[in-house]
Design an enzyme around this catalytic site. Structure first.
Site, PDB file in Angstrom:
ATOM      1  N   HIS A   1      -3.346   5.980   3.829  1.00 23.66           N
ATOM      2  CA  HIS A   1      -4.200   4.903   3.326  1.00 23.66           C
ATOM      3  C   HIS A   1      -3.785   3.542   3.884  1.00 23.66           C
ATOM      4  O   HIS A   1      -4.620   2.779   4.399  1.00 23.66           O
ATOM      5  CB  HIS A   1      -4.142   4.906   1.798  1.00 23.66           C
TER       6      HIS A   1
ATOM      7  N   ASP B   1       0.836  -1.197   0.000  1.00 20.07           N
ATOM      8  CA  ASP B   1       0.000   0.000   0.000  1.00 20.07           C
ATOM      9  C   ASP B   1       0.877   1.255   0.000  1.00 20.07           C
ATOM     10  O   ASP B   1       1.958   1.267  -0.580  1.00 20.07           O
ATOM     11  CB  ASP B   1      -0.917  -0.052   1.236  1.00 20.07           C
TER      12      ASP B   1
ATOM     13  N   ASN C   1     -13.246   1.478  -7.089  1.00 18.19           N
ATOM     14  CA  ASN C   1     -14.293   2.477  -6.840  1.00 18.19           C
ATOM     15  C   ASN C   1     -14.660   3.194  -8.123  1.00 18.19           C
ATOM     16  O   ASN C   1     -13.793   3.557  -8.918  1.00 18.19           O
ATOM     17  CB  ASN C   1     -13.812   3.526  -5.829  1.00 18.19           C
TER      18      ASN C   1
ATOM     19  N   ASP D   1      -2.766   2.573  17.882  1.00 17.86           N
ATOM     20  CA  ASP D   1      -3.515   1.343  17.643  1.00 17.86           C
ATOM     21  C   ASP D   1      -2.685   0.267  16.959  1.00 17.86           C
ATOM     22  O   ASP D   1      -3.109  -0.888  16.889  1.00 17.86           O
ATOM     23  CB  ASP D   1      -4.745   1.636  16.772  1.00 17.86           C
TER      24      ASP D   1
ATOM     25  N   ASP E   1      -6.144  -4.506  23.175  1.00 17.65           N
ATOM     26  CA  ASP E   1      -5.783  -4.689  24.577  1.00 17.65           C
ATOM     27  C   ASP E   1      -6.318  -3.566  25.465  1.00 17.65           C
ATOM     28  O   ASP E   1      -5.981  -3.495  26.650  1.00 17.65           O
ATOM     29  CB  ASP E   1      -4.255  -4.801  24.730  1.00 17.65           C
TER      30      ASP E   1
ATOM     31  N   SER F   1     -11.274  -0.344  -0.879  1.00 16.58           N
ATOM     32  CA  SER F   1      -9.962  -0.435  -0.212  1.00 16.58           C
ATOM     33  C   SER F   1     -10.098  -0.928   1.212  1.00 16.58           C
ATOM     34  O   SER F   1      -9.188  -1.574   1.742  1.00 16.58           O
ATOM     35  CB  SER F   1      -9.301   0.945  -0.163  1.00 16.58           C
TER      36      SER F   1
END
Length: 436
Positions: free
Chosen positions: A128, A94, A221, A103, A141, A287
């Site tokens: 992205h 990507d 898309n 995160d 967690d 995506s």
């Protein structure tokens, strides 16, 4: 003589004027109401809409987590009782991945940058790939931020998309696929594509299949494609081509490309994703449906570590929730991916990928995209490639777009309003002239 052709008095003209204006207003409202939310092209990298988030606010963090409707749609919590994807490496080919995002801390392995080999100022200048990675393996967690569908998996980032969220040569994507296979990926996610085929990328994908790797790609898309044809490499036999659904619905997302090559569907709109360096944004696009299927493959590979990639693919197809016409269809493929069923259902082994036609790629070996090879290219010489030149250009791009197309709809509505108003004014003028 002119007046004798009309039976109505002058007041009828005023009444007709009002009728014409009312009709124009009604037509304007109707047309604006049906303008697709993703009708206008979106200029990368602005494919997401920021979401306000205070890292020190537990309430806000809970809200980000609670807005992940796809987790409930896909039965994530029930699936996690069986598997979290632990031990499985998922390659995200990507725009890069920012592993410092809260995160994704501890979830991202050392990767490869094929756009800026000497090192970029940012690991993911577009954002992205970070969003895609978070949907796959965001940490689970705590109650903060985005959690992935396979939170136990690890991400192997491969940057192939530049700061414009695209790349003009399929060779760089093919190199990324091959490198990911050689560096431990058991699942590869390709949330990108183009309209033209690429023998080089086909060869790299066959290389992945030969080494027992599951490959997932988005179908594309409408807003970022010149034609409504499923993108490549999603069209490559053996690849799981993923289209997208509207939020909290079994309806196809109105911006999704779909067709005969479509294999599965997953949530694609109203999604909240991780945004570098530590924020969040709302995104939509196939995506972001593809990584949910890639994550499901990771869950299955973790729970059945001895299962072949072909049987993993077959299991995803056999257990999908059929949401279109009975059986496989051109809009939804086999249906909505179902992680719980994929982990728990009894599915006879096939020992082969049911999507793969086993035909060799158009060019033997691994090389430049057809039509893009240049004489004296050291990479081409090193890899020994001799591709045909029938393809003039292959352009890869990401299939992500804003989840708020209000400005585009306003622009379209304004243009329609001007056109209708001009037409109504001309009609009124001619109507009045007829009374003179």
């Amino acid at each position: 003589m002119t007046r004798l052709r009309h039976s109505g008095p002058p007041t009828a003209g005023r009444f007709a004027n009002r009728v014409l204006l009312a009709a124009a207003a009604t037509a304007l409202s109707a047309v604006v109401a049906v303008v697709p939310a993703a009708a206008m092209p979106v200029h990368a990298p602005a494919f997401g809409r920021p979401v306000a988030h205070n890292p020190d606010s537990t309430q806000r963090a809970d809200q980000v987590r609670d807005e992940q409707w796809q987790l409930d749609k896909l039965g994530a919590r029930a699936a996690w009782r069986t598997s979290t994807g632990s031990g499985v490496v998922v390659a995200v080919i990507d725009s890069g991945v920012d592993g410092s995002h809260p995160d994704l801390a501890g979830q991202v392995l050392p990767g490869l940058d094929l756009v800026a080999p000497n090192g970029a100022t940012e690991p993911d200048p577009v954002g992205h790939g970070t969003t895609v990675a978070g949907l796959i393996a965001g940490r689970n967690d705590d109650r903060r931020g985005v959690v992935g569908l396979a939170p136990g998996a690890r991400i192997l980032p491969v940057r192939v998309l530049d700061a414009e969220n695209r790349y003009d040569d399929a060779l760089i994507v093919a190199k990324g696929v091959r490198w990911a296979v050689d560096n431990g990926a058991k699942v590869i996610n390709l949330s990108l594509g183009g309209n033209g085929d690429s023998a080089a990328l086909a060869a790299a994908i066959d290389y992945a299949f030969a080494r027992d790797v599951v490959v997932v790609a988005c179908t594309g898309n409408l807003a970022t494609s010149p034609e409504a044809k499923v993108w490549y490499p999603a069209r490559e036999p053996g690849v799981i081509a993923v289209s997208g659904l509207e939020r909290n619905s079994d309806n196809l997302w109105n911006g999704a490309i779909t067709g005969r090559a479509t294999v599965l569907t997953a949530p694609a709109s109203g999604l909240v994703g991780a945004r570098p360096p530590g924020g969040y944004w709302r995104v939509q696009g196939t995506s972001f449906a593809a990584p949910l299927v890639a994550a499901t493959a990771a869950l299955v590979r973790s729970h059945y570590p001895q299962m072949s990639a072909g049987d993993v693919v077959n299991r995803l197809l056999a257990t999908a929730k059929d949401i279109g016409p009975t059986g496989r269809d051109e809009r939804f493929g086999y249906g909505l991916v179902d992680p719980v069923a994929a982990l728990t259902a009894e599915v006879p082994p096939t020992y082969a990928n049911p999507l793969d036609d086993n035909d060799p790629p158009g060019v033997t070996g691994f090389g430049t995209a057809p039509g893009s090879a240049t004489t004296g290219d050291p990479d081409a010489e090193q890899l020994g490639l001799t591709g045909p030149r029938q393809e003039t250009q292959w352009r890869a791009r990401a299939a992500g777009s804003p989840d708020d197309a209000g400005s585009e709809r306003l622009w379209i509505g304004s243009a329609i309003f001007v056109a209708l108003l001009t037409g109504a004014a001309l009609m009124v003028r001619r109507f009045r002239q007829s009374y003179r």
